[in-house]
Design an enzyme around this catalytic site. Structure first.
Site, short mmCIF file in Angstrom:
data_model
loop_
_atom_site.label_atom_id
_atom_site.label_comp_id
_atom_site.label_asym_id
_atom_site.label_seq_id
_atom_site.Cartn_x
_atom_site.Cartn_y
_atom_site.Cartn_z
N GLY A 220 0.81 -1.20 0.00
CA GLY A 220 0.00 0.00 0.00
C GLY A 220 0.85 1.26 0.00
O GLY A 220 1.90 1.33 -0.65
N SER A 221 0.42 2.24 0.76
CA SER A 221 1.02 3.58 0.66
C SER A 221 2.44 3.67 1.18
O SER A 221 3.12 4.66 0.90
CB SER A 221 0.14 4.59 1.39
OG SER A 221 -1.08 4.77 0.69
N VAL A 222 2.94 2.69 1.94
CA VAL A 222 4.34 2.78 2.33
C VAL A 222 5.25 2.64 1.11
O VAL A 222 6.40 3.08 1.12
CB VAL A 222 4.72 1.73 3.41
CG1 VAL A 222 4.01 2.04 4.73
CG2 VAL A 222 4.42 0.32 2.95
N LYS A 224 4.83 4.26 -1.51
CA LYS A 224 4.96 5.60 -2.09
C LYS A 224 6.34 6.20 -1.82
O LYS A 224 6.77 7.11 -2.54
CB LYS A 224 3.87 6.51 -1.54
CG LYS A 224 2.48 6.15 -2.05
CD LYS A 224 1.39 6.95 -1.35
CE LYS A 224 0.01 6.54 -1.85
NZ LYS A 224 -1.10 7.18 -1.10
#
Length: 489
Positions: A220-222, A224
């Site tokens: 997920g967003s980690v 990014k």
């Protein structure tokens, strides 16, 4: 000599020569691998009657052999069983060895070639050979704190914590939940051992799986952080560079839109890269993934360790950016840029990402065995820190680290704040299937000016209501407490 007899003699000589070659191969070339093979009963009988060396954490045994009056002279014991089981593994008469009990077996069993002199001395003194010891890099307080943090989420929690020293790569904590008791497999009551094995291996929760190194999940967003690094390296962006914001990201000619979590607009149609990370803007990083391109983003992930088996001694699964040979379409590339689609990573891998950023762009090879010693405590081997790769330039890494600090100071990572310490972090809430809750991630490092710890926490599932699942809310406090434990030691 007539021809048939001569041919028979030649054939006999060839067979005799082949027998000699085979004996030499078995006794010299294959001897070590045959002795190390799990299930070699003759070797196991010898090992179970031997004073096997200890596995140590901060000088205290987490696996040791104690004298017994039973059938075998020694019993393997694990004083802090479930806490260290994913690291120590097990030593079983029936089922062999796992984890460090297996990879460090020759030292622990005393059969390592470096212990030859010790074996000769034992032989002359009519003593049983004694194994050497293995000292780990684990910080016991960090290990206990990580385990307590996961346990506090409830008995049905599945998750993992991996913490590294960013400057050396030393593993400071490696915890998974659920875990198991290796004492049950080391017992000399073989009926009970078999029952325990069947129970553990048939458990749907997979308690014998090291979720820190073996289980890959959508980050997920980690992820990014990887996309941000690629944008800074490939597009020359800095924290103040303008990137696309807004409510959704559209793709010309394709009936699909990538939304932000919760439907927000990230603060405007055009925002800074710093703000995009602080609010974890899907639109921004989905768009940046398209600008960077699949090849460059995959190469950036690889520089952080994706696709590599970086840790020796423990079973690991390689993290991946995408399946080999996949040509991503625009929406798939955007989803990959926010850690979805086919992206899958272990907690160890995401701890390496945080560590690389904290360590000015240099990713150190992780290691868990610090020192190997002979029975008389002579050092046989001491691990030296080794660089795995340069993931980013020093300047870009410092800027990305400052963006992570902003994320903890005033963005989605505030649950990881430590008073008086500049903490850098990133939250992640990865979607899975509609019938299961999202994965809650958090990665962080501290302190900014002299990083002592980088950490990844994933909560795979817990008793938390689906609406309350978020990386910062569930995993952030665990990361904070483990970092505090290391910084205050």
């Amino acid at each position: 000599m007539n021809k048939p007899i001569r041919n028979l003699a030649v054939a006999a000589l060839v067979l005799f020569a082949a027998l000699l070659v085979n004996i030499n191969i078995v006794q010299f070339v294959q001897a070590e691998s045959l002795n190390d093979r799990n299930g070699n009963q003759r070797v196991i009988n010898e090992e179970f009657s031997r004073d096997r060396g200890a596995i140590l954490v901060a000088g205290e045994p987490v696996a040791e052999s104690v004298p017994t009056d039973g059938q075998f002279r020694f019993q393997r014991e694990y004083p802090a069983a479930e806490l260290y089981a994913p690291v120590t593994g097990y030593f079983s008469y029936i089922y062999g060895r796992g984890a460090l009990e297996n990879s460090q077996n020759r030292v622990l069993a005393g059969t390592d070639n470096r212990l030859f002199v010790n074996r000769v001395v034992d032989l002359l003194g009519n003593k049983q050979p004694q194994g050497g010891s293995v000292e780990l890099t684990i910080d016991p307080l960090a290990q206990r704190t990580a385990a307590s943090g996961l346990a506090a989420l409830g008995e049905n929690t599945k998750g993992a914590v991996v913490a590294l020293d960013p400057q050396t790569g030393a593993v400071l904590a490696m915890v998974t939940q659920p875990s198991y008791d290796p004492n049950r497999l080391a017992s000399h009551d073989f009926g009970s051992v078999n029952d325990a094995w069947q129970e553990l291996t048939n458990d749907d929760d997979q308690p014998m799986l090291n979720r820190g190194t073996q289980q890959t999940l959508p980050p997920g967003s980690v992820f990014k952080l990887v996309t941000a690094a690629a944008a800074m390296e490939e597009l020359d962006l800095d924290p103040d560079s303008d990137v696309q914001g807004g409510t959704t990201l559209s793709f010309p000619g394709i009936d699909y839109e990538l939304p932000n979590q919760g439907g927000g607009n990230c603060g405007g149609n055009e925002i800074s890269l710093r703000q995009a990370l602080e609010v974890s803007c899907n639109v921004s990083f989905g768009d940046l993934a398209g600008e960077v391109g699949q090849e460059a983003l995959a190469e950036q992930a690889e520089r952080f360790g994706f696709g590599q088996d970086a840790l020796s001694g423990l079973a690991t699964s390689e993290s991946r950016f995408t399946a080999e040979g996949t040509d991503l379409e625009a929406p798939q590339l955007a989803q990959s840029g926010i850690g979805q689609f086919e992206v899958a990573a272990t907690p160890l891998q995401m701890a390496m990402v945080a560590a690389g950023i904290a360590n000015e762009g240099e990713v150190m090879r992780p290691y868990i065995v610090d020192t190997v010693r002979s029975p008389n405590l002579r050092v046989l081997e001491e691990t030296s820190p080794e660089s795995l790769s340069g993931a980013m330039t020093e300047g870009n890494a410092r800027q990305l680290a400052s963006m992570m600090v902003s994320t903890v100071d005033s963005g989605t990572g505030t649950p990881a704040q430590i008073p008086g310490v500049d903490v850098g972090g990133k939250t992640g809430t990865a979607q899975s299937t509609p019938d299961r809750p999202p994965y809650a991630w958090f990665v962080a490092f501290a302190p900014q000016d002299d990083p002592q710890i980088a950490i990844a926490v994933v909560v795979e599932s817990s008793d938390t209501a689906r609406s309350d699942i978020a990386g910062g809310r569930l995993a952030g406090p665990i990361a904070r407490d483990v970092m505090q434990a290391v910084l205050e030691r």
